[in-house]
Motif scaffolding. Structure first.
Motif, PDB file in Angstrom:
ATOM      1  N   TYR A  27       0.588  -1.742  -0.271  1.00 29.54           N
ATOM      2  CA  TYR A  27      -0.019   0.145  -0.051  1.00 29.54           C
ATOM      3  C   TYR A  27       0.751   1.838   0.239  1.00 29.54           C
ATOM      4  CZ  TYR A  27      -3.580  -3.113   1.439  1.00 29.54           C
ATOM      5  OH  TYR A  27      -4.759  -4.364   0.638  1.00 29.54           O
ATOM      6  N   GLY A  28       2.182   0.997  -0.162  1.00 27.07           N
ATOM      7  CA  GLY A  28       3.137   1.804   0.137  1.00 27.07           C
ATOM      8  C   GLY A  28       3.682   2.914   0.867  1.00 27.07           C
ATOM      9  N   ILE A  29       3.385   1.758   1.955  1.00 25.81           N
ATOM     10  CA  ILE A  29       4.228   2.571   4.020  1.00 25.81           C
ATOM     11  C   ILE A  29       5.095   1.995   3.704  1.00 25.81           C
ATOM     12  CG2 ILE A  29       3.390   2.605   5.981  1.00 25.81           C
ATOM     13  CD1 ILE A  29       0.339   1.956   5.106  1.00 25.81           C
ATOM     14  N   ASP A  30       6.253   2.728   4.052  1.00 27.84           N
ATOM     15  CA  ASP A  30       7.163   3.056   4.050  1.00 27.84           C
ATOM     16  C   ASP A  30       8.068   1.675   5.639  1.00 27.84           C
ATOM     17  OD1 ASP A  30      10.394   2.358   4.646  1.00 27.84           O
ATOM     18  OD2 ASP A  30      10.198   4.386   5.246  1.00 27.84           O
ATOM     19  N   VAL A  31       7.889   0.482   5.560  1.00 33.19           N
ATOM     20  CA  VAL A  31       8.071  -0.749   7.021  1.00 33.19           C
ATOM     21  C   VAL A  31       9.072  -0.998   7.774  1.00 33.19           C
ATOM     22  CG1 VAL A  31       6.463  -2.116   8.402  1.00 33.19           C
ATOM     23  CG2 VAL A  31       5.451  -1.094   6.590  1.00 33.19           C
ATOM     24  N   TYR A  32       9.986  -0.872   8.847  1.00 35.43           N
ATOM     25  CA  TYR A  32      11.111  -0.978   8.863  1.00 35.43           C
ATOM     26  C   TYR A  32      10.708  -2.198  10.095  1.00 35.43           C
ATOM     27  CZ  TYR A  32      14.872  -1.574  11.528  1.00 35.43           C
ATOM     28  OH  TYR A  32      16.566  -2.519  11.812  1.00 35.43           O
TER      29      TYR A  32
END
Length: 181
Positions: A27-32
């Motif tokens: 969904y285009g979320i930057d996840v760490y």
């Protein structure tokens, strides 16, 4: 503007954390997602995790019975609170009927008792409950437009799930739904 998320989880819940990471990145979320355990590793690992939490908009806490015994998660929550991050608890299992687990959760994460949580009563991607939980999570991440676009209504969710689980026209004897569903 893209949202940034840090996923805090117990090592026993790592597989679920990676599923959630993949979905959110879709969904285009930057996840760490920290794939190392903090205790017993070099100081630089602590610094890297600390820096990642500071850089993120949200911290998602995957809550299960395993997280209650996780020292690294306690450290991550301390840093997230210090940085005044918005923490969203994601309940991987119901604790309402399990008094001892619920009491431990409230004692350990007292600062989250009044925070909106996202319940994942069923951890099976493709089910109506999964879609409803993902919609709820996107709303919690202040992504209302995306939530409405991807998961417009409960009626449509039911239709999508029926289509997903219906037999393939090529093989009427089999369903596309995993056998564990």
């Amino acid at each position: 503007m893209a949202r940034t998320v840090f996923i805090s989880h117990a090592q026993a819940d790592e597989a679920r954390a990676y599923v959630l990471k993949d979905v959110l990145e879709g969904y285009g979320i930057d996840v760490y997602l920290n794939h190392q355990q903090i205790d017993g590793v070099a100081r630089s690992a602590y610094e890297q995790v600390r820096e990642q939490i500071a850089r993120r908009d949200y911290v998602l806490l995957l809550v299960s019975e395993h997280v209650l015994d996780s020292e690294p998660v306690n450290v991550e929550m301390t840093w997230a609170r210090f940085d005044r991050k918005r923490i969203i608890p994601i309940m991987l299992q119901a604790m309402d009927g399990k008094r001892d687990l619920h009491e431990r959760y409230v004692r350990q994460f007292w600062f989250l008792t009044e925070v909106e949580r996202v319940d994942f009563p069923v951890w099976q991607p493709g089910t109506p409950q999964w879609f409803q939980s993902m919609r709820q999570l996107l709303f919690a991440l202040d992504m209302e437009d995306l939530a409405r676009e991807k998961f417009p209504s409960r009626t449509l969710l039911t239709l999508v799930c029926l289509l997903y689980t219906s037999p393939s026209p090529r093989d009427r004897t089999r369903s596309r739904m995993p056998s564990s569903a």
